[in-house]
Design a protein around this motif. Structure first.
Motif, PDB file in Angstrom:
ATOM      1  N   ASP B 135      95.135  76.365 -18.972  1.00  0.00           N
ATOM      2  CA  ASP B 135      95.036  76.439 -17.515  1.00  0.00           C
ATOM      3  C   ASP B 135      93.736  75.800 -17.052  1.00  0.00           C
ATOM      4  OD1 ASP B 135      97.324  77.844 -17.565  1.00  0.00           O
ATOM      5  OD2 ASP B 135      96.503  79.737 -16.822  1.00  0.00           O
ATOM      6  N   GLU B 136      93.759  75.369 -15.785  1.00  0.00           N
ATOM      7  CA  GLU B 136      92.548  74.823 -15.192  1.00  0.00           C
ATOM      8  C   GLU B 136      91.574  75.961 -14.922  1.00  0.00           C
ATOM      9  OE1 GLU B 136      91.253  72.353 -11.273  1.00  0.00           O
ATOM     10  OE2 GLU B 136      93.388  72.709 -11.613  1.00  0.00           O
ATOM     11  N   VAL B 137      90.296  75.714 -15.143  1.00  0.00           N
ATOM     12  CA  VAL B 137      89.278  76.732 -14.864  1.00  0.00           C
ATOM     13  C   VAL B 137      88.938  76.696 -13.379  1.00  0.00           C
ATOM     14  CG1 VAL B 137      86.874  77.368 -15.268  1.00  0.00           C
ATOM     15  CG2 VAL B 137      88.337  76.731 -17.190  1.00  0.00           C
ATOM     16  N   THR B 138      89.170  77.792 -12.690  1.00  0.00           N
ATOM     17  CA  THR B 138      88.868  77.843 -11.259  1.00  0.00           C
ATOM     18  C   THR B 138      87.996  79.058 -10.956  1.00  0.00           C
ATOM     19  OG1 THR B 138      90.736  79.250 -10.684  1.00  0.00           O
ATOM     20  CG2 THR B 138      91.160  76.883 -10.754  1.00  0.00           C
ATOM     21  N   THR B 139      87.568  79.145  -9.693  1.00  0.00           N
ATOM     22  CA  THR B 139      86.754  80.292  -9.288  1.00  0.00           C
ATOM     23  C   THR B 139      87.600  81.563  -9.285  1.00  0.00           C
ATOM     24  OG1 THR B 139      87.271  79.717  -7.017  1.00  0.00           O
ATOM     25  CG2 THR B 139      85.136  79.003  -7.851  1.00  0.00           C
ATOM     26  N   GLN B 140      88.917  81.393  -9.266  1.00  0.00           N
ATOM     27  CA  GLN B 140      89.812  82.548  -9.201  1.00  0.00           C
ATOM     28  C   GLN B 140      90.112  83.163 -10.566  1.00  0.00           C
ATOM     29  OE1 GLN B 140      90.844  84.237  -6.443  1.00  0.00           O
ATOM     30  NE2 GLN B 140      89.220  82.858  -5.738  1.00  0.00           N
ATOM     31  N   ASN B 141      89.863  82.392 -11.652  1.00  0.00           N
ATOM     32  CA  ASN B 141      90.229  82.946 -12.958  1.00  0.00           C
ATOM     33  C   ASN B 141      89.087  82.980 -13.969  1.00  0.00           C
ATOM     34  OD1 ASN B 141      90.015  80.309 -13.903  1.00  0.00           O
ATOM     35  ND2 ASN B 141      92.212  79.939 -13.831  1.00  0.00           N
ATOM     36  N   THR B 142      87.914  82.522 -13.584  1.00  0.00           N
ATOM     37  CA  THR B 142      86.824  82.441 -14.572  1.00  0.00           C
ATOM     38  C   THR B 142      85.483  82.828 -13.964  1.00  0.00           C
ATOM     39  OG1 THR B 142      88.013  80.645 -15.648  1.00  0.00           O
ATOM     40  CG2 THR B 142      85.704  80.892 -16.232  1.00  0.00           C
ATOM     41  N   VAL B 143      84.673  83.509 -14.763  1.00  0.00           N
ATOM     42  CA  VAL B 143      83.274  83.753 -14.415  1.00  0.00           C
ATOM     43  C   VAL B 143      82.439  83.143 -15.530  1.00  0.00           C
ATOM     44  CG1 VAL B 143      81.542  85.478 -13.877  1.00  0.00           C
ATOM     45  CG2 VAL B 143      83.919  85.931 -13.327  1.00  0.00           C
ATOM     46  N   LYS B 144      81.489  82.282 -15.165  1.00  0.00           N
ATOM     47  CA  LYS B 144      80.707  81.594 -16.196  1.00  0.00           C
ATOM     48  C   LYS B 144      79.377  82.293 -16.440  1.00  0.00           C
ATOM     49  CE  LYS B 144      82.681  77.040 -15.978  1.00  0.00           C
ATOM     50  NZ  LYS B 144      82.468  75.606 -15.942  1.00  0.00           N
ATOM     51  N   PHE B 145      79.014  82.347 -17.707  1.00  0.00           N
ATOM     52  CA  PHE B 145      77.713  82.900 -18.082  1.00  0.00           C
ATOM     53  C   PHE B 145      77.011  81.907 -18.990  1.00  0.00           C
ATOM     54  CE2 PHE B 145      79.967  86.736 -16.953  1.00  0.00           C
ATOM     55  CZ  PHE B 145      78.986  87.542 -16.401  1.00  0.00           C
ATOM     56  N   SER B 146      75.699  82.003 -19.054  1.00  0.00           N
ATOM     57  CA  SER B 146      74.995  81.189 -20.045  1.00  0.00           C
ATOM     58  C   SER B 146      73.974  82.057 -20.758  1.00  0.00           C
ATOM     59  CB  SER B 146      74.318  79.994 -19.372  1.00  0.00           C
ATOM     60  OG  SER B 146      73.065  80.387 -18.883  1.00  0.00           O
ATOM     61  N   TYR B 175      69.260  89.987 -26.401  1.00  0.00           N
ATOM     62  CA  TYR B 175      69.981  91.103 -25.784  1.00  0.00           C
ATOM     63  C   TYR B 175      71.086  90.598 -24.862  1.00  0.00           C
ATOM     64  CZ  TYR B 175      66.218  94.201 -27.306  1.00  0.00           C
ATOM     65  OH  TYR B 175      65.328  94.909 -28.055  1.00  0.00           O
ATOM     66  N   SER B 176      72.068  91.488 -24.627  1.00  0.00           N
ATOM     67  CA  SER B 176      73.128  91.139 -23.682  1.00  0.00           C
ATOM     68  C   SER B 176      72.552  90.852 -22.298  1.00  0.00           C
ATOM     69  CB  SER B 176      74.155  92.266 -23.606  1.00  0.00           C
ATOM     70  OG  SER B 176      73.503  93.489 -23.330  1.00  0.00           O
ATOM     71  N   GLY B 177      71.397  91.479 -21.999  1.00  0.00           N
ATOM     72  CA  GLY B 177      70.760  91.231 -20.707  1.00  0.00           C
ATOM     73  C   GLY B 177      70.258  89.800 -20.541  1.00  0.00           C
ATOM     74  N   ASP B 178      70.168  89.057 -21.662  1.00  0.00           N
ATOM     75  CA  ASP B 178      69.752  87.656 -21.575  1.00  0.00           C
ATOM     76  C   ASP B 178      70.867  86.746 -21.060  1.00  0.00           C
ATOM     77  OD1 ASP B 178      67.259  88.322 -22.594  1.00  0.00           O
ATOM     78  OD2 ASP B 178      67.920  88.099 -24.676  1.00  0.00           O
ATOM     79  N   MET B 179      72.092  87.283 -21.044  1.00  0.00           N
ATOM     80  CA  MET B 179      73.218  86.523 -20.489  1.00  0.00           C
ATOM     81  C   MET B 179      73.033  86.412 -18.982  1.00  0.00           C
ATOM     82  SD  MET B 179      76.455  88.313 -22.301  1.00  0.00           S
ATOM     83  CE  MET B 179      77.714  87.632 -21.255  1.00  0.00           C
ATOM     84  N   LYS B 180      73.112  85.190 -18.484  1.00  0.00           N
ATOM     85  CA  LYS B 180      72.909  85.006 -17.040  1.00  0.00           C
ATOM     86  C   LYS B 180      74.194  84.477 -16.401  1.00  0.00           C
ATOM     87  CE  LYS B 180      68.629  86.341 -16.666  1.00  0.00           C
ATOM     88  NZ  LYS B 180      68.832  87.473 -17.589  1.00  0.00           N
ATOM     89  N   TYR B 181      74.511  85.065 -15.254  1.00  0.00           N
ATOM     90  CA  TYR B 181      75.683  84.614 -14.505  1.00  0.00           C
ATOM     91  C   TYR B 181      75.412  83.245 -13.904  1.00  0.00           C
ATOM     92  CZ  TYR B 181      78.669  84.237 -10.365  1.00  0.00           C
ATOM     93  OH  TYR B 181      79.514  83.795  -9.388  1.00  0.00           O
ATOM     94  N   VAL B 182      76.341  82.310 -14.096  1.00  0.00           N
ATOM     95  CA  VAL B 182      76.212  80.966 -13.538  1.00  0.00           C
ATOM     96  C   VAL B 182      77.271  80.825 -12.451  1.00  0.00           C
ATOM     97  CG1 VAL B 182      76.231  78.503 -14.038  1.00  0.00           C
ATOM     98  CG2 VAL B 182      75.525  80.122 -15.808  1.00  0.00           C
ATOM     99  N   PRO B 183      76.875  80.863 -11.168  1.00  0.00           N
ATOM    100  CA  PRO B 183      77.902  80.793 -10.118  1.00  0.00           C
ATOM    101  C   PRO B 183      78.572  79.431 -10.114  1.00  0.00           C
ATOM    102  CG  PRO B 183      75.728  81.342  -9.211  1.00  0.00           C
ATOM    103  CD  PRO B 183      75.518  80.906 -10.622  1.00  0.00           C
TER     104      PRO B 183
END
Lengths: 110, 359
Positions: B135-146, B175-183
């Motif tokens: 499937d195509e990655v869209t704002t409706q089906n995916t949240v990106k982290f780095s 740590y898991s806290g090092d994961m950052k949300y990438v809008p």
């Protein structure tokens, strides 16, 4: 997500006699199977009801319904509607109870 | 069907109780057939009005992580459906695709990817659609982290080789806290997506090692992979019932009270009473030996379920129960729809023979 495609129908009905039929459900397991069997055998018009999953790697479930005279499909449908009604009713009541629990506990904290 | 009369006490007990004997469990299987007790004039069928009047729900504990509640006058198949749906059919969001740009730690890429997948993420999945491979990655089906971390020598650390690596190096633990949300462009949340816990150790690095990973979190259900299961546990037990069948007094009562590790019994006016049956663990200590076994009977109530649902933290526990019941409704709707099409299909076909008249 439409899985009800003619080549892969959600429900298939097997059996020429309307009073005793097998309903073949796809992509369902014991969660719905056992609940449905329970609601069906709780119906006095049902003579026999059982379900089976013939093979674990095929997502097929057979629900056998035999009745004292009414069409099996009709009773099967009623069972589904009753089960749905039960779930909705439990949901409403659960929501109310949680609400009143939270209200009570906030009062005691304040 | 016959109007409801009471069943004889011994049969009523078989119907409504699970007996706990010292060596075996009596009547473990519920009898649900509508006509089972027909000859005794007892109607065992399901009546939706009665169900609605009789249903009792009582919440005894509720916080975002855990909800404990009683459901009374509901039978096992329904309670079990709720439990099973909670475990594997309520959707949540977890890391599904991991792109490793750099990882020279001792943790293998696939191991790290697996660990990332298992981290609970606090994102409400209800506004999302399910992403499937291809499937195509869209704002409706995916949240990106780095995740971009690097470990260095700590220059200000004491010159002591025996010092722990946390002191010697900077960024030793990932740590898991090092994961950052990438809008993604056009994606916004009231609460920014983040792991539920920010202190889960993902890997340990030595000086000079680094990890640079991008990942996509998607929505799915626990049936696909346990990482999408929103509960840590969802279980129920039947209400324990402890009955004193023959009055126990004096020494005997004292003995019984002291015998019970769960402290179920109390003494009132010199005889034993059951005070906290809910605490009973069914350890059977009280029915193990005479004289106590002559005075006590253990049973469980077949239609009284004590649910205990613990959320992983991705959503409040009470909301998970609500969602589970909604999933059950959806399942029914899907089969109802399928049934209608199947009926239409069979009535449209001419090959079907109708034997309704035959007897």
């Amino acid at each position: 997500m439409n899985q009800d495609h003619p080549s892969n129908p959600k429900v298939e009905i097997i059996g020429a006699d309307q009073r005793s039929q097998t309903f073949v459900l796809r992509n369902e397991d014991h969660t719905l199977g056992n609940a449905l069997r329970y609601v069906l055998i709780k119906n006095p018009d049902v003579k026999f009801c059982g379900y089976s999953i013939p093979h674990p790697s095929e997502n097929i479930m057979n629900v056998r319904v035999e009745t004292y005279g009414k069409p099996a499909a009709e009773l099967f449908k009623k069972a589904l509607l009753d089960l749905k009604d039960m779930a909705q009713f439990i949901n409403t009541r659960f929501g109310l109870e949680v609400e009143s629990y939270k209200a009570m506990n906030n009062e005691t904290e304040a | 069907m016959a109007t409801n009369t009471q069943l004889p006490p011994h049969i009523e007990k078989m119907r409504s109780r699970v007996g706990v004997g010292f060596k075996k469990v009596h009547n473990p299987v519920g009898v649900y057939g509508a006509r089972t007790f027909e000859s005794l004039g007892y109607d065992n069928s399901l009546n939706m009005d009665d169900f609605k009047n009789n249903l009792e729900i009582q919440v005894s504990f509720c916080d975002p992580d855990r909800v404990v509640f009683d459901v009374v006058h509901v039978d096992a198949p329904i309670a079990n459906a709720i439990r099973r749906i909670l475990l594997v059919e309520v959707p949540s969001i977890a890391v599904e695709t991991v792109y490793v740009h750099s990882n020279n730690s001792i943790m293998h890429d696939e191991m790290l990817a697996h660990r990332l997948g298992l981290i609970p993420l606090r994102i409400d999945p209800r506004s999302f659609t399910v992403w499937k491979k291809g499937d195509e990655v869209t704002t409706q089906n995916t949240v990106k982290f780095s995740l971009k971390v690097r470990c260095e020598m700590n220059k200000s650390a004491p010159r002591d080789d025996e010092a722990p690596p946390d002191v010697l190096y900077k960024g030793h633990k990932v740590y898991s806290g090092d994961m950052k949300y990438v809008p993604m462009p056009g994606q916004s949340f009231a609460v920014p997506p983040a792991p539920v816990h920010d202190d889960i150790v993902l890997a340990k690095l030595g000086p000079g090692q680094d990890i640079h990973i991008e990942m996509n979190a998607t929505k799915n259900i626990g049936k696909e992979h346990a990482k999408w299961s929103p509960v840590s546990t969802a279980s129920y037990r039947l209400l324990p019932e402890v009955t004193i069948t023959k009055e126990a007094r004096g020494q005997l009562a004292m003995g019984l009270k002291n015998l019970c590790p769960a402290n179920v019994f109390d003494i009132e006016d010199d005889h034993a009473v059951v005070r906290r049956p809910r605490d009973c663990t069914m350890c059977r200590e009280c029915i193990r030996e005479t004289p106590f076994s002559d005075h006590v009977e253990l049973t469980r109530k077949r239609d009284h379920f004590i649910f205990d649902v613990e959320s992983t933290g991705v959503m409040p526990a009470d909301s998970l129960v609500t969602q589970a019941l909604n999933v059950l409704v959806e399942k029914c709707d899907m089969v109802l729809e399928g049934l209608d099409t199947a009926i239409k299909r069979s009535s449209g076909g001419d090959s079907d023979v109708d034997f309704t008249a035959a007897d």
